[in-house]
Design a protein around this motif. Structure first.
Motif, PDB file in Angstrom:
ATOM      1  N   GLU A  56       0.942  -1.230   0.006  1.00  0.00           N
ATOM      2  CA  GLU A  56      -0.054   0.152   0.273  1.00  0.00           C
ATOM      3  C   GLU A  56       0.832   1.310   0.041  1.00  0.00           C
ATOM      4  O   GLU A  56       0.201   2.426   0.068  1.00  0.00           O
ATOM      5  CB  GLU A  56      -0.943  -0.074   1.415  1.00  0.00           C
ATOM      6  N   THR A  58       2.642   4.394  -1.123  1.00  0.00           N
ATOM      7  CA  THR A  58       2.331   5.584  -1.985  1.00  0.00           C
ATOM      8  C   THR A  58       3.617   6.308  -2.379  1.00  0.00           C
ATOM      9  O   THR A  58       4.547   6.493  -1.510  1.00  0.00           O
ATOM     10  CB  THR A  58       1.284   6.362  -1.635  1.00  0.00           C
ATOM     11  N   ARG A  59       3.590   7.190  -3.326  1.00  0.00           N
ATOM     12  CA  ARG A  59       4.509   8.418  -3.529  1.00  0.00           C
ATOM     13  C   ARG A  59       4.681   9.204  -2.349  1.00  0.00           C
ATOM     14  O   ARG A  59       5.651   9.423  -2.007  1.00  0.00           O
ATOM     15  CB  ARG A  59       4.097   8.964  -4.849  1.00  0.00           C
ATOM     16  N   ASN A  94       2.210   3.933 -11.510  1.00  0.00           N
ATOM     17  CA  ASN A  94       1.573   3.689 -10.561  1.00  0.00           C
ATOM     18  C   ASN A  94       1.823   4.071  -9.181  1.00  0.00           C
ATOM     19  O   ASN A  94       1.026   3.848  -8.149  1.00  0.00           O
ATOM     20  CB  ASN A  94       1.439   1.964 -10.605  1.00  0.00           C
ATOM     21  N   GLY A  95       2.749   4.949  -9.194  1.00  0.00           N
ATOM     22  CA  GLY A  95       3.223   5.891  -7.697  1.00  0.00           C
ATOM     23  C   GLY A  95       4.281   4.820  -7.063  1.00  0.00           C
ATOM     24  O   GLY A  95       4.644   5.533  -5.885  1.00  0.00           O
ATOM     25  N   ARG A  96       4.491   3.679  -7.601  1.00  0.00           N
ATOM     26  CA  ARG A  96       5.665   3.065  -6.715  1.00  0.00           C
ATOM     27  C   ARG A  96       7.027   3.429  -7.044  1.00  0.00           C
ATOM     28  O   ARG A  96       7.236   4.057  -8.086  1.00  0.00           O
ATOM     29  CB  ARG A  96       5.645   1.477  -7.019  1.00  0.00           C
TER      30      ARG A  96
END
Length: 112
Positions: A56, A58-59, A94-96
């Motif tokens: 879960e 996030t950036r 995807n922000g990873r």
């Protein structure tokens, strides 16, 4: 030896020692700066590893962890990386977290 020759030799010797001392001082300052940057990058790296591992993540959570590990750092974006302190962080669509590079290395050489 005559007195003027001895004086010239002593002045030359003192100038040589002064130059050596100045060079050593500059080298010592660069070494200290390098140690500080490396320590900050390691601290940030460990913080973002812990923040980026959970699915879960996030950036924003990764950037918050990096900023917390580098007090006084102000994040900014440049050349596709978000720079926080001594690290440049690149994120996937995807922000990873996709890549992290230290400030002193050429972009794109690390982690690929």
């Amino acid at each position: 030896m005559r007195r003027p020759t001895i004086i010239i030799l002593l002045l030359g010797s003192n100038a040589w020692w002064a130059a050596r001392l100045l060079d050593a001082g500059i080298s010592y300052a660069y070494r200290g700066d390098s140690l500080q940057q490396t320590t900050e990058a390691l601290r940030q790296s460990l913080a973002i590893i812990r923040a980026a591992v959970p699915p879960e993540a996030t950036r924003e959570s990764v950037l918050a962890a990096a900023a917390a590990a580098a007090p006084g750092a102000h994040p900014f974006e440049k050349e596709g990386y978000v720079w926080v302190g001594s690290l440049g962080l690149r994120f996937a669509e995807n922000g990873r977290l996709a890549q992290a590079v230290p400030a002193w290395s050429p972009l794109g050489d690390e982690g690929e």
